[in-house]
Design an enzyme around this catalytic site. Sequence first.
Site, short mmCIF file in Angstrom:
data_model
loop_
_atom_site.label_atom_id
_atom_site.label_comp_id
_atom_site.label_asym_id
_atom_site.label_seq_id
_atom_site.Cartn_x
_atom_site.Cartn_y
_atom_site.Cartn_z
N GLY A 144 0.87 -1.18 0.00
CA GLY A 144 0.00 0.00 0.00
C GLY A 144 0.90 1.22 0.00
O GLY A 144 1.86 1.27 -0.76
N GLU A 203 9.73 -6.65 -10.25
CA GLU A 203 8.50 -7.40 -9.97
C GLU A 203 8.68 -8.88 -10.25
O GLU A 203 9.26 -9.26 -11.26
CB GLU A 203 7.35 -6.83 -10.79
CG GLU A 203 7.03 -5.44 -10.32
CD GLU A 203 5.64 -4.99 -10.68
OE1 GLU A 203 4.97 -5.65 -11.49
OE2 GLU A 203 5.22 -3.96 -10.13
#
Lengths: 230, 230
Positions: free
Chosen positions: B90, B194
């Site tokens: 987040g 990623e």
Amino acid sequence: MKKILLASTSTLFGQGYLEYLLEELESFFEGRSTITFIPYARPGGISHEDYTALAAKAFSKINKKVIGLHTFTDPPEGIAQAEAIFTGGGNTFLLVQQLHQLQLINPMKERIETGTPYLGSSAGSNIAGPSMKTTNDMPIVYPSSFDTLGVVNFNLNPHYTDPDPNSQHKGETRETRIREFHIFNTTPVIGLREGNYILVSGDHKILKGKGTARIFEAGKKPYESKNIPF
Amino acid sequence: MKKILLASTSTLFGQGYLEYLLEELESFFEGRSTITFIPYARPGGISHEDYTALAAKAFSKINKKVIGLHTFTDPPEGIAQAEAIFTGGGNTFLLVQQLHQLQLINPMKERIETGTPYLGSSAGSNIAGPSMKTTNDMPIVYPSSFDTLGVVNFNLNPHYTDPDPNSQHKGETRETRIREFHIFNTTPVIGLREGNYILVSGDHKILKGKGTARIFEAGKKPYESKNIPF
């Protein structure tokens, strides 16, 4: 009367420093012969001296002299003497840490509110709003506060980029980040694309450059606008 | 023995939450039946309840129960009782503000140092290093400190992306930002792309996933590595 010019970027691709703005700056700084330059945002690769020289070279084309604020032993006194102020880009965390540490926020705010022309680019534009909470920069240093000048009633997001519909990258888009800002804050935000700038004269604010800006208001869907609606 | 898994992202493009990691997590959390989930990083669109449910759904596939830390009236007590800890992604500023405010930094550090398995993704991985100063996130709230857990001796930059050689955008690249971090800080930084993650077992650290990570050390040229060299 307040006179503020906030640019998304100092330099367009393939151009020289401030080149795309020089014509505008000639009229913006009319009647002022020297500009006090705040070089604190640049964290590396370029000294305050060299950064000031870069600004001085650009302003020499419109016959303005540039004085680096780092040359004053008492920087607030440098602000008190300024005919006009320009804060260059770099890292907003570093800039804001320095401005608080050197106790420059209030003197700058006072001068800008009473009509000293203020030019900002990138990080230098970010600090014109009430807080630096919509910067894109990396928090490489810890400022004593995120509060900034508050000489305009909106925050900026410079170098604004639209979400890439083809991206497979899972980091947050700029739009998501700014909407998350509005979960905790009510200040409106202008997503200012490169090449665009905002010109403030007293209570009158206009968007200049090509196209529109992306406007984010708490509780509303973001929208495109050619005007500054607040 | 310290057991830490730090992932760049929770979710790969086109996959479910934690899907690409589940096999690894099954062995990582072996012998633990419940995982305490820290949901504080998510600023909007999803409640702590719903975020915990998302994690619980993923972990149910490997027969683990998930307990949201927000369900404890005394969150440090929730950490004291934890069999294993997972901090979801987040906004890192929000997460770190909450961790300091709820006085969770020391209890978490103590548990992780003494062998409670710790999983982080994105913001949850950022906080494993000594500071959050290499996050990509927007400073939407002001944490009382940028200091984080320091359970590993490096900082992470999750969702690491390489500079686009064709870009005409004048915002700083990720590499420039991390190099600027090293003007003021000496902690090494791992640019974690990623799909990659770091597995720590005691003093042993390995990079998992495809390809290499980008390693940044103060005073050195950044380089690619398949190993964690510090």
